[in-house]
Structure formats: structure tokens, C-alpha cells
Scaffold this motif. Structure first.
Motif, short mmCIF file in Angstrom:
data_model
loop_
_atom_site.label_atom_id
_atom_site.label_comp_id
_atom_site.label_asym_id
_atom_site.label_seq_id
_atom_site.Cartn_x
_atom_site.Cartn_y
_atom_site.Cartn_z
N UNK A 29 0.83 -1.20 0.00
CA UNK A 29 0.00 0.00 0.00
C UNK A 29 0.87 1.26 0.00
N UNK A 30 1.89 1.29 0.85
CA UNK A 30 2.77 2.46 0.91
C UNK A 30 3.48 2.72 -0.41
N UNK A 31 3.76 1.65 -1.14
CA UNK A 31 4.44 1.79 -2.42
C UNK A 31 3.51 2.29 -3.53
N UNK A 32 2.20 2.08 -3.36
CA UNK A 32 1.26 2.37 -4.47
C UNK A 32 0.08 3.25 -4.08
N UNK A 33 0.18 3.94 -2.94
CA UNK A 33 -0.97 4.70 -2.44
C UNK A 33 -1.21 6.02 -3.18
N UNK A 34 -0.22 6.51 -3.92
CA UNK A 34 -0.32 7.86 -4.47
C UNK A 34 -1.54 8.08 -5.37
N UNK A 35 -1.90 7.15 -6.27
CA UNK A 35 -3.10 7.40 -7.10
C UNK A 35 -4.35 7.63 -6.26
N UNK A 36 -4.47 6.90 -5.14
CA UNK A 36 -5.64 7.07 -4.27
C UNK A 36 -5.62 8.46 -3.65
#
Length: 487
Positions: free
Chosen positions: A61-68
């Protein structure tokens, strides 16, 4: 900070339109495997497997949260909050698998809604800031002191709920603090709900977080007085030399040469302005990225070092004899040759040397002050210098200038103290200096005091140098008196 980030993101979206559907699909592709792994672990009922699977999901999640975060602040906030609650449940004394499964179901639904483009989250209402985080920590500490551990846990939960609204300001300025808060706050809340509460340990952790957050929200801001004091100090030395040279020419009946003194001074001013423009251009071109604040911190320390030298110089001129000898030397260097060039050169070098120092000092403080305050200080200093010039020209030799230096020395040292603290604080926020918080001391950004071991050591060195200068001058004065005494 929040308004600036929003404005920059809006501008970026206008200039580079994004494909939201593609971003959501990409997010789903990356997060779904970790989500399924967590769900499978929950089905086993094995707490160790559940915790390991949660940690894996949290990392993904920390690696891919930016779009959210970019596409829906409200959805991002609810997902982050739900994850924190799951972490609290896992760490609780009697972990309830059913509760964790229910929390997971809510989390999964929010993620699926985001992927589908459904805005099902309620935005957290209110204008939250770093100060809000501090208030919730204070509440929790107060409740712990009263042994109301349930209320303390509730305060931390409120902290967790509003955290997503504020976290970006923390993450952009202190990444390690951001990581510690995200990982430790849920654990502290969980610890408060256990049968055996280690109140002292939890309070110590909360106080540490409070101080570090206060260090973030405390910026060293300089006022018009700081701006004025720099120009007054630097301008006065050049002014006194020019006035002394002009007065000597009048007494010698050589008023015709005065214009060359003023010409040299004017040339010094022009060259100082050119140097300021060039230095500003180089600084801006070299620091357009995140290294700007780092460079500003180092320049601030360089300015403080120069200011300490200025303070020592001023301190040594606080006696009438020292000042008269200094002026005499300056005049003799020019008049000994009897040339116009020599007179103009002393005038030029006096102004340009002070102008160069002024530029470095201003670059060290300008990023931390409002432009209106900067120009107000400049205007005030110029007005005072102009009035001083008139008085000195009319009452040359009668003004106890050395007494001014006593006052100026004090203010210069105070400003150096402030610049050292502010510059080191900036470097700490950028991760270039360690941050070791000293408990029990306040943050006093107005005077540049920050309760960290590193900044205190830096400012203590300044104080020791000041004391050494005072002792040295008194020692020299004492020896001079002893030499003059008849044997």
C-alpha cells in the motif's frame, strides 16, 4: 502548505491531463494480490500469519498509495484510517479475529469502490493542521495522567482519523517522522487498551512525537528588525570611514577631492547590487529542486559564522582608543600617497566589502521572512544611516561612536544565535543533521531555539566564543594597564 500542494497538483493536472481509469486499473493490478493474501491469512485464524500478511499488504500500500491520494482524498483517508484500526486490533492484548475480519471487509470494500470509481467516503470536515495533531496528543497525555486510558486511546484514534488530512505536510518535511507516526500511533492506542498499561512509556513516546511535530510547525521567521540590523551594522562601518575621510579633507582644505570619495562609495553600492543579482540568479538556478532548503541551511550557517566574526570585530572597537586607531589607519592608507585613486579606492572597498557581507547575511535569512518585512527593514536602516551621516558630518569627532558598537555587538550576537538555530533546524528537517530531541524544553522559534541536542550544541559554541572574546579583551586591557604603571 496544504493550499500550495493543492494548487500545484491542480496546475499539473491542467497541463498534463491524466487517465483516471488507467490509474485505478494499475492500482488494482498492484494491490489486489496483497489484499487477497491478507484475506487468505484471515481465513486461517492464525494471528501470526495475519500479522505477517498485514505487514506485506501495508508495504505494498505504501508503495502504491499515491493514485488514491491524488484522485480522492476522502477515500484515501478512510482506507488509511481503516488500516490503522486493523493494526490496533492485531496488536491488542486479546486480538479478536472476528473484529479484524469485519474491519478488513470495510477496508476491502473501500478499495474496491475506489477502483470502480465510486466516491463512497465521507470527507473529514474541518480545517486541520499540525497544531490539531498536537492538541490530540495533549489530550491523550492529560487522560493518561488521570489514568483515563480509554479516553486517551480515543484521543489517539481521533489523531489517526484526521492524520490523512495532515500527513502530507509531515511526509514532505520529515519522512522518518511520518513513517514513525504511521507505524507507532496505532500501537500506542492498542497499548492503552491492555490490562497492564505502561503509562510512562506511552507518555514518553507521545511527548517525543509532540516535540517533533512542533519542530515541524515552528519555522524561524525573521522580522524587519533583523533585516534593518544587518544593513545598519554593515552600513555604519562604511559610513564612518567615508565621513572620517571627508572630514579630514575639509580640515586639510582639500574639499575638491571629496567627490572622489563619494564616487568610490557609489561605485561600491552599484557593484554590491550587481553581486546580489548574480548570487541570487546562481542560487535560484542551482536550487530549483528539493536541495534548495539544504543549501539555504548551509548558507545560513556560513552567514552566522561571518556574523560571529563581525561581532568579535565590533567588540574590539567598543573602546575609544581602538576605534580611533582603526579610523586613523584607514585614513593613513589613503592619504599617504596623496592620490585621488587611493581615496576613491578606500571608499569603494569599504562599501563593497560591507555590501558583500550584507548579501551573504540576507541570503541566509531571506527565505524565512516576508518580503514586506525585508523591505521595511531596508528602508528603516537607510533612513537611520542617512540621518546618522548628516549628524556625523556636522558633529564630526564629537559622537561617541564606540558606544553604538556596544549595542550593535549585542544585537549581532543575538541574530547569530537565531540564524544558527534556524539553519540547523532546516538541515535537520532535510535529514542532513541528526535530530535528538531534549525533553522538557520549549520550542522558541522567535529567537531560533529548538530543543534538540544538535542545535543547542551549535548555539552553546557561539556563547562560549562570546565569553572567550570578553575574557580575552579584558585580559589585554589589564595587561596594557599593567605596562603603563610605573615600576
Amino acid at each position: 502548505m496544504k493550499e500550495l500542494s493543492t494548487a500545484l497538483r491542480t496546475l499539473e493536472e491542467k497541463e498534463n491531463p491524466i487517465d483516471e481509469t488507467a490509474q485505478r486499473e494499475e492500482f488494482a493490478r498492484k494491490i489486489t494480490p496483497a489484499l487477497e493474501q491478507f484475506e487468505n491469512a484471515l481465513a486461517t485464524g492464525d494471528l501470526e500469519q495475519i500479522e505477517a500478511a498485514y505487514n506485506t499488504f501495508n508495504t505494498k500500500w505504501n508503495q502504491n498509495e499515491r493514485p488514491v491520494r491524488d484522485l480522492s482524498t476522502a477515500m484515501y483517508g478512510e482506507i488509511e484510517t481503516q488500516m490503522a484500526f486493523i493494526r490496533m486490533s492485531i496488536a491488542s492484548e486479546t486480538a479478536d479475529i472476528t473484529t479484524i475480519q469485519e474491519q478488513y471487509a470495510t477496508l476491502k470494500q473501500k478499495i474496491e469502490d475506489f477502483i470502480a470509481g465510486k466516491e463512497t467516503a465521507q470527507a473529514v470536515e474541518g480545517d486541520y493542521s499540525l497544531e490539531t495533531l498536537v492538541q490530540y496528543i495533549d489530550e491523550a497525555i492529560k487522560h493518561i495522567g488521570e489514568k483515563n486510558y480509554a479516553d486517551a486511546a480515543a484521543s489517539i484514534q481521533q489523531f489517526i482519523i484526521i492524520w490523512p488530512q495532515v500527513e502530507q505536510e509531515v511526509s514532505t518535511r520529515n519522512g522518518s517522522l511520518y513513517t514513525k507516526i504511521e507505524s507507532d500511533m496505532p500501537m500506542l492506542a492498542s497499548s492503552l487498551m491492555k490490562s497492564n498499561v505502561d503509562a510512562e512509556h506511552i507518555t514518553q513516546n507521545l511527548k517525543q512525537f509532540k516535540t517533533e511535530i512542533e519542530l515541524l510547525k515552528a519555522d524561524t521567521n525573521y522580522s524587519f528588525w533583523d533585516s534593518a540590523m544587518i544593513l545598519l551594522r554593515e552600513g555604519l562601518e562604511a559610513l564612518l570611514i567615508i565621513v572620517a575621510l571627508a572630514a579630514f579633507l575639509k580640515k586639510s582644505g582639500q574639499q575638491a577631492m571629496e567627490k572622489w570619495i563619494y564616487f568610490g562609495a557609489l561605485l561600491g553600492v552599484v557593484c554590491s547590487i550587481v553581486a546580489a543579482v548574480l548570487m541570487s540568479t546562481v542560487l535560484n538556478s542551482a536550487t530549483v529542486d528539493s536541495n534548495r532548503e539544504v543549501l539555504e541551511g548551509y548558507i545560513g550557517l556560513a552567514a552566522a559564522a561571518m556574523m560571529i566574526g563581525v561581532g568579535v570585530w565590533l567588540h574590539n572597537k567598543t573602546s575609544v582608543g581602538s576605534w580611533n586607531r582603526y579610523i586613523s589607519n584607514q585614513m593613513n592608507q589613503a592619504i599617504s600617497t596623496g592620490s585621488v585613486v587611493s581615496m576613491a579606492a578606500v571608499s569603494f572597498l569599504s562599501v563593497f566589502r560591507e555590501g558583500a557581507e550584507t548579501i551573504v547575511f540576507y541570503i541566509g535569512i531571506l527565505p524565512k521572512m516576508e518580503m514586506s518585512q525585508f523591505w521595511l527593514g531596508i528602508a528603516m536602516a537607510l533612513a537611520i544611516l542617512a540621518a546618522t551621516a548628516v549628524v556625523l558630518m556636522k558633529m564630526s569627532g564629537k559622537i561617541p561612536v564606540h558606544k553604538f558598537f556596544i549595542v550593535a555587538t549585542i544585537f549581532i550576537y543575538l541574530l547569530a544565535f537565531k540564524i544558527i538555530g534556524g539553519s540547523m533546524h532546516t538541515l535537520q528537517l532535510q535529514g542532513r543533521l541528526d535530530t535528538t530531541v531534549v525533553d522538557g524544553l520549549p520550542v522558541l522559534s522567535t529567537v531560533g531555539f529548538y530543543p534538540t541536542f544538535e542545535t543547542i550544541i551549535g548555539q552553546a559554541v557561539l556563547i562560549l566564543l562570546i565569553l572567550a572574546t570578553i575574557i580575552y579583551k579584558r585580559f589585554i586591557k589589564h595587561n596594557a594597564v599593567m605596562v603603563r604603571k610605573p615600576k
